[in-house]
Design a protein around this motif. Structure first.
Motif, PDB file in Angstrom:
ATOM      1  N   ALA A   3      15.896  40.218  69.077  1.00 51.59           N
ATOM      2  CA  ALA A   3      17.045  40.570  68.235  1.00 51.59           C
ATOM      3  C   ALA A   3      16.861  41.944  67.610  1.00 51.59           C
ATOM      4  O   ALA A   3      17.816  42.741  67.527  1.00 51.59           O
ATOM      5  CB  ALA A   3      17.239  39.512  67.152  1.00 51.59           C
ATOM      6  N   ILE A   4      15.649  42.230  67.164  1.00 48.11           N
ATOM      7  CA  ILE A   4      15.395  43.543  66.563  1.00 48.11           C
ATOM      8  C   ILE A   4      15.535  44.643  67.610  1.00 48.11           C
ATOM      9  O   ILE A   4      16.158  45.693  67.361  1.00 48.11           O
ATOM     10  CB  ILE A   4      13.994  43.576  65.931  1.00 48.11           C
ATOM     11  N   ILE A   5      14.954  44.427  68.808  1.00 50.53           N
ATOM     12  CA  ILE A   5      14.982  45.472  69.838  1.00 50.53           C
ATOM     13  C   ILE A   5      16.386  45.660  70.398  1.00 50.53           C
ATOM     14  O   ILE A   5      16.886  46.785  70.507  1.00 50.53           O
ATOM     15  CB  ILE A   5      13.985  45.125  70.963  1.00 50.53           C
ATOM     16  N   VAL A   6      17.029  44.561  70.776  1.00 46.78           N
ATOM     17  CA  VAL A   6      18.312  44.650  71.472  1.00 46.78           C
ATOM     18  C   VAL A   6      19.463  44.932  70.509  1.00 46.78           C
ATOM     19  O   VAL A   6      20.374  45.702  70.823  1.00 46.78           O
ATOM     20  CB  VAL A   6      18.572  43.349  72.261  1.00 46.78           C
ATOM     21  N   TRP A   7      19.432  44.337  69.316  1.00 43.33           N
ATOM     22  CA  TRP A   7      20.581  44.415  68.417  1.00 43.33           C
ATOM     23  C   TRP A   7      20.371  45.474  67.334  1.00 43.33           C
ATOM     24  O   TRP A   7      21.110  46.454  67.239  1.00 43.33           O
ATOM     25  CB  TRP A   7      20.824  43.049  67.770  1.00 43.33           C
ATOM     26  N   HIS A   8      19.344  45.296  66.527  1.00 46.30           N
ATOM     27  CA  HIS A   8      19.182  46.154  65.352  1.00 46.30           C
ATOM     28  C   HIS A   8      18.873  47.600  65.728  1.00 46.30           C
ATOM     29  O   HIS A   8      19.536  48.526  65.243  1.00 46.30           O
ATOM     30  CB  HIS A   8      18.071  45.592  64.455  1.00 46.30           C
ATOM     31  N   ILE A   9      17.848  47.791  66.557  1.00 44.93           N
ATOM     32  CA  ILE A   9      17.461  49.171  66.896  1.00 44.93           C
ATOM     33  C   ILE A   9      18.600  49.893  67.617  1.00 44.93           C
ATOM     34  O   ILE A   9      18.891  51.062  67.345  1.00 44.93           O
ATOM     35  CB  ILE A   9      16.176  49.166  67.742  1.00 44.93           C
ATOM     36  N   TYR A  10      19.285  49.192  68.522  1.00 46.68           N
ATOM     37  CA  TYR A  10      20.389  49.836  69.224  1.00 46.68           C
ATOM     38  C   TYR A  10      21.547  50.155  68.276  1.00 46.68           C
ATOM     39  O   TYR A  10      22.068  51.281  68.241  1.00 46.68           O
ATOM     40  CB  TYR A  10      20.889  48.948  70.367  1.00 46.68           C
ATOM     41  N   GLY A  11      21.951  49.150  67.487  1.00 49.17           N
ATOM     42  CA  GLY A  11      23.124  49.336  66.636  1.00 49.17           C
ATOM     43  C   GLY A  11      22.919  50.316  65.510  1.00 49.17           C
ATOM     44  O   GLY A  11      23.860  50.991  65.076  1.00 49.17           O
ATOM     45  N   VAL A  12      21.677  50.424  64.993  1.00 48.97           N
ATOM     46  CA  VAL A  12      21.432  51.245  63.807  1.00 48.97           C
ATOM     47  C   VAL A  12      20.838  52.608  64.153  1.00 48.97           C
ATOM     48  O   VAL A  12      21.142  53.609  63.502  1.00 48.97           O
ATOM     49  CB  VAL A  12      20.516  50.494  62.819  1.00 48.97           C
ATOM     50  N   HIS A  13      19.996  52.665  65.193  1.00 49.30           N
ATOM     51  CA  HIS A  13      19.252  53.897  65.457  1.00 49.30           C
ATOM     52  C   HIS A  13      19.612  54.573  66.776  1.00 49.30           C
ATOM     53  O   HIS A  13      19.173  55.697  67.018  1.00 49.30           O
ATOM     54  CB  HIS A  13      17.749  53.606  65.442  1.00 49.30           C
ATOM     55  N   ILE A  14      20.361  53.912  67.650  1.00 50.20           N
ATOM     56  CA  ILE A  14      20.703  54.515  68.939  1.00 50.20           C
ATOM     57  C   ILE A  14      22.211  54.786  69.028  1.00 50.20           C
ATOM     58  O   ILE A  14      22.631  55.923  69.271  1.00 50.20           O
ATOM     59  CB  ILE A  14      20.240  53.617  70.107  1.00 50.20           C
ATOM     60  N   LYS A  15      23.024  53.762  68.852  1.00 46.81           N
ATOM     61  CA  LYS A  15      24.475  53.935  68.974  1.00 46.81           C
ATOM     62  C   LYS A  15      24.982  54.942  67.942  1.00 46.81           C
ATOM     63  O   LYS A  15      25.671  55.908  68.273  1.00 46.81           O
ATOM     64  CB  LYS A  15      25.177  52.584  68.806  1.00 46.81           C
ATOM     65  N   THR A  16      24.674  54.743  66.690  1.00 47.92           N
ATOM     66  CA  THR A  16      24.979  55.696  65.616  1.00 47.92           C
ATOM     67  C   THR A  16      23.756  55.750  64.713  1.00 47.92           C
ATOM     68  O   THR A  16      23.488  54.802  63.970  1.00 47.92           O
ATOM     69  CB  THR A  16      26.202  55.245  64.806  1.00 47.92           C
ATOM     70  N   PHE A  17      23.010  56.838  64.786  1.00 48.44           N
ATOM     71  CA  PHE A  17      21.754  56.917  64.039  1.00 48.44           C
ATOM     72  C   PHE A  17      22.039  56.954  62.540  1.00 48.44           C
ATOM     73  O   PHE A  17      22.740  57.841  62.041  1.00 48.44           O
ATOM     74  CB  PHE A  17      20.972  58.162  64.454  1.00 48.44           C
ATOM     75  N   SER A  18      21.509  55.976  61.842  1.00 54.49           N
ATOM     76  CA  SER A  18      21.718  55.867  60.400  1.00 54.49           C
ATOM     77  C   SER A  18      20.457  56.324  59.664  1.00 54.49           C
ATOM     78  O   SER A  18      19.353  55.888  59.974  1.00 54.49           O
ATOM     79  CB  SER A  18      22.056  54.429  60.011  1.00 54.49           C
ATOM     80  N   LYS A  19      20.651  57.199  58.683  1.00 57.34           N
ATOM     81  CA  LYS A  19      19.538  57.686  57.863  1.00 57.34           C
ATOM     82  C   LYS A  19      19.457  56.950  56.524  1.00 57.34           C
ATOM     83  O   LYS A  19      18.742  57.385  55.627  1.00 57.34           O
ATOM     84  CB  LYS A  19      19.696  59.183  57.607  1.00 57.34           C
ATOM     85  N   ALA A  20      20.209  55.871  56.394  1.00 62.33           N
ATOM     86  CA  ALA A  20      20.308  55.203  55.097  1.00 62.33           C
ATOM     87  C   ALA A  20      18.957  54.721  54.589  1.00 62.33           C
ATOM     88  O   ALA A  20      18.696  54.766  53.384  1.00 62.33           O
ATOM     89  CB  ALA A  20      21.275  54.028  55.193  1.00 62.33           C
ATOM     90  N   MET A  21      18.070  54.257  55.500  1.00 65.83           N
ATOM     91  CA  MET A  21      16.771  53.764  55.065  1.00 65.83           C
ATOM     92  C   MET A  21      15.740  54.892  54.928  1.00 65.83           C
ATOM     93  O   MET A  21      14.596  54.622  54.576  1.00 65.83           O
ATOM     94  CB  MET A  21      16.258  52.697  56.031  1.00 65.83           C
ATOM     95  N   PHE A  22      16.139  56.119  55.212  1.00 66.62           N
ATOM     96  CA  PHE A  22      15.257  57.269  55.004  1.00 66.62           C
ATOM     97  C   PHE A  22      15.685  58.054  53.765  1.00 66.62           C
ATOM     98  O   PHE A  22      14.850  58.395  52.925  1.00 66.62           O
ATOM     99  CB  PHE A  22      15.281  58.181  56.232  1.00 66.62           C
ATOM    100  N   THR A  23      16.987  58.327  53.672  1.00 64.79           N
ATOM    101  CA  THR A  23      17.501  59.101  52.542  1.00 64.79           C
ATOM    102  C   THR A  23      18.211  58.238  51.519  1.00 64.79           C
ATOM    103  O   THR A  23      18.431  58.668  50.380  1.00 64.79           O
ATOM    104  CB  THR A  23      18.480  60.175  53.049  1.00 64.79           C
ATOM    105  N   GLY A  24      18.618  57.034  51.906  1.00 65.88           N
ATOM    106  CA  GLY A  24      19.368  56.164  51.014  1.00 65.88           C
ATOM    107  C   GLY A  24      20.851  56.428  51.004  1.00 65.88           C
ATOM    108  O   GLY A  24      21.600  55.762  50.280  1.00 65.88           O
ATOM    109  N   LYS A  25      21.318  57.398  51.826  1.00 69.98           N
ATOM    110  CA  LYS A  25      22.719  57.797  51.773  1.00 69.98           C
ATOM    111  C   LYS A  25      23.343  57.773  53.165  1.00 69.98           C
ATOM    112  O   LYS A  25      22.660  57.844  54.176  1.00 69.98           O
ATOM    113  CB  LYS A  25      22.848  59.203  51.183  1.00 69.98           C
ATOM    114  N   LEU A  26      24.705  57.704  53.187  1.00 71.36           N
ATOM    115  CA  LEU A  26      25.495  57.818  54.405  1.00 71.36           C
ATOM    116  C   LEU A  26      26.530  58.918  54.217  1.00 71.36           C
ATOM    117  O   LEU A  26      27.057  59.119  53.102  1.00 71.36           O
ATOM    118  CB  LEU A  26      26.209  56.502  54.728  1.00 71.36           C
ATOM    119  N   SER A  27      26.819  59.615  55.321  1.00 75.39           N
ATOM    120  CA  SER A  27      27.845  60.658  55.263  1.00 75.39           C
ATOM    121  C   SER A  27      29.231  60.013  55.186  1.00 75.39           C
ATOM    122  O   SER A  27      29.406  58.819  55.458  1.00 75.39           O
ATOM    123  CB  SER A  27      27.744  61.556  56.491  1.00 75.39           C
TER     124      SER A  27
END
Length: 502
Positions: free
Chosen positions: A177-201
């Motif tokens: 689930a982490i590899i197929v769903w989470h990593i793809y949805g959060v870091h590949i399809k649209t890379f989210s920096k929320a857990m690095f900077t705490g913010k979203l554009s």
């Protein structure tokens, strides 16, 4: 396009997420090789990580970190709900089902408009509650596997292997689930920096959390209670939360230290085999004895089941270094009698001659004699002295090799029971009370019917010696016409007489 940033997660939330991520990575990295132990890739990973003991230690440490993070998360969520009174944005609603259907319609081209999500989308809620479910399942099954001995005091033992199967299956599901769903949805399809900077554009907010963006722009954010209201609520929340926190920490301590298992009692840095096959098939290992060099047994080992009683302690033949830790039932897997048993029978089931390998049969009945070394360790009274390679052997080991002169004992019986007198002494009496024929002139056999009682020149008692325990008072000097002890009986004490003379 505006590059305005919107706060998504606070610093403490990001730290919590990184703690969970690190513990999950450690659990997956060390858990999957244990799940598939025996496969080449799993054995290679275990070896690279320092051996199975290191792997288990990392796995347990990661589990403790995840448990601590979960305890903190429960208290943090409770504070937000009961003190700050924020909206329950992570709980599923009917809108989530409608959003999922709208996303499917958008993906297959039935609509061009992507649905607007609230603070947490249906995908994020599904991942969150899947983690909660997985934490509960992994915690319960992990406890049973970590404390199996004490656990079966309260539950059926069949639940331990069931817990192992559920633990491994849930682990595979979580990793996928982490590899197929989470990593793809959060870091590949649209890379989210929320857990690095705490913010979203603003662009990411419009696409992923449109409803929340509209609420923020309209000023409809959750109002923070007044400071005096927060203090009033904290007066009862902090004591309750403290008690709950202490209770959960105590439960975690018991989880880790409830029982002392074999894993925790192994020597540190010990090299142990990660997996032992059920079948005793010989597996080549560095330094192991080659199958072709295994010597056949020099004599019958009929009825011998305690191999280690001799070979673990005696000088020769002593166990090789690579036999350390082997138990008695494993010996027969390799070592066979000189003549291979028929039909695949074990050496213990064969009837090889008891005199094989140069072992001398006993010259007379030794029925009831259990203190062999009283005579044979020193050679007192002319008894045959133990050979040099018998040094250190105990009385209990003698009957494993030396058999009566007549015939080998029946399968499953010990030599001490094969030549017992047909007429046994009464319960509680000594051998000296055995009733022999009362007249020396009788033509019947004077001694009880034993296996060659008279062999080796041993004379039966001509009359009842019931109650007589000081044999040498008469027979050492021949007083009163009693038969005098032969020259080879010099030095023998009274307690030794009844060992031979019946």
């Amino acid at each position: 396009m505006s590059d305005k940033q919107y706060l998504r997660f606070s610093l403490i939330q990001r730290i919590e997420h990184w703690a969970q991520m690190a513990s999950f990575f450690g659990l997956g990295l060390t858990g999957l090789p244990q799940k598939f132990v025996g496969n080449d890739w799993a054995e290679t990973m275990i070896g690279l990580m320092g051996g199975i003991e290191v792997v288990r230690t990392i796995h347990h440490a990661s589990a403790i970190v995840m448990a601590l993070a979960c305890i903190y998360h429960v208290i943090a969520v409770a504070y937000k709900v009961f003190v700050l009174r924020v909206r329950w944005t992570m709980f599923p609603r009917l809108d989530d089902l409608l959003d999922a259907l709208d996303v499917m319609r958008h993906n297959i081209g039935l609509t061009k408009e992507f649905p607007k999500m609230d603070r947490f989308s249906f995908e994020e809620k599904a991942e969150y509650w899947a983690f909660v479910w997985g934490a509960v399942v992994m915690g319960l099954t992990g406890f049973l596997m970590w404390n199996p001995i004490n656990a079966v005091r309260f539950i059926p033992g069949d639940l331990i292997p069931a817990a192992k199967a559920a633990h491994g299956g849930e682990a595979i599901l979580a990793v996928l689930a982490i590899i197929v769903w989470h990593i793809y949805g959060v870091h590949i399809k649209t890379f989210s920096k929320a857990m690095f900077t705490g913010k979203l554009s603003q662009h990411q907010m419009e696409h992923e959390h449109g409803l929340e963006l509209q609420r923020i722009q309209a000023g409809k954010v959750d109002p923070r209670p007044a400071p005096e209201v927060i203090k009033q609520r904290e007066r009862w929340f902090i004591p309750v939360a403290s008690v709950l926190s202490i209770g959960m920490l105590v439960a975690l301590y018991l989880f880790v230290n409830y029982e002392q298992t074999a894993i925790t009692t192994l020597p540190k840095r010990a090299q142990v085999q990660a997996y032992a096959p059920i079948t005793p098939t010989a597996t080549p290992r560095p330094g192991a004895t080659a199958v072709s060099s295994i010597k056949p047994l020099p004599a019958s080992h009929d009825g011998r089941t305690a191999c280690m009683a001799c070979h673990q302690n005696i000088p020769q033949p002593k166990l090789p270094a690579d036999h350390a830790g082997r138990t008695d039932p494993t010996c027969g897997a390799c070592h066979k009698s000189s003549a291979a048993p028929a039909g695949g029978a074990s050496p213990a089931a064969t009837s090889a001659p008891s005199t094989g390998g140069g072992l001398k049969p006993l010259p007379a009945s030794h029925a009831g004699r259990t203190t062999c070394n009283v005579c044979h360790e020193t050679g007192v009274g002319g008894a045959q002295k133990n050979p040099a390679d018998h040094a250190g052997r105990a009385d209990a080991t003698c009957v494993a090799c030396h058999k009566p002169a007549s015939s080998a004992p029946a399968a499953g019986t010990t030599p001490a029971t094969t030549s017992a007198p047909a007429t046994k002494p009464a319960a509680g009496t000594t051998p000296a009370t055995t009733v022999a024929p009362t007249k020396a002139s009788t033509n019947t056999t004077p001694a009880p019917t034993t296996a060659s009682t008279t062999s080796g020149g041993i004379k039966p008692l001509p009359a009842s010696h019931a109650g007589r325990t000081t044999c040498n008072v008469c027979h050492e000097t021949g007083v009163g016409g009693a038969p005098k002890n032969p020259a080879d009986h010099a030095g023998r004490v009274d307690t030794m007489c009844v060992l031979c003379h019946k």
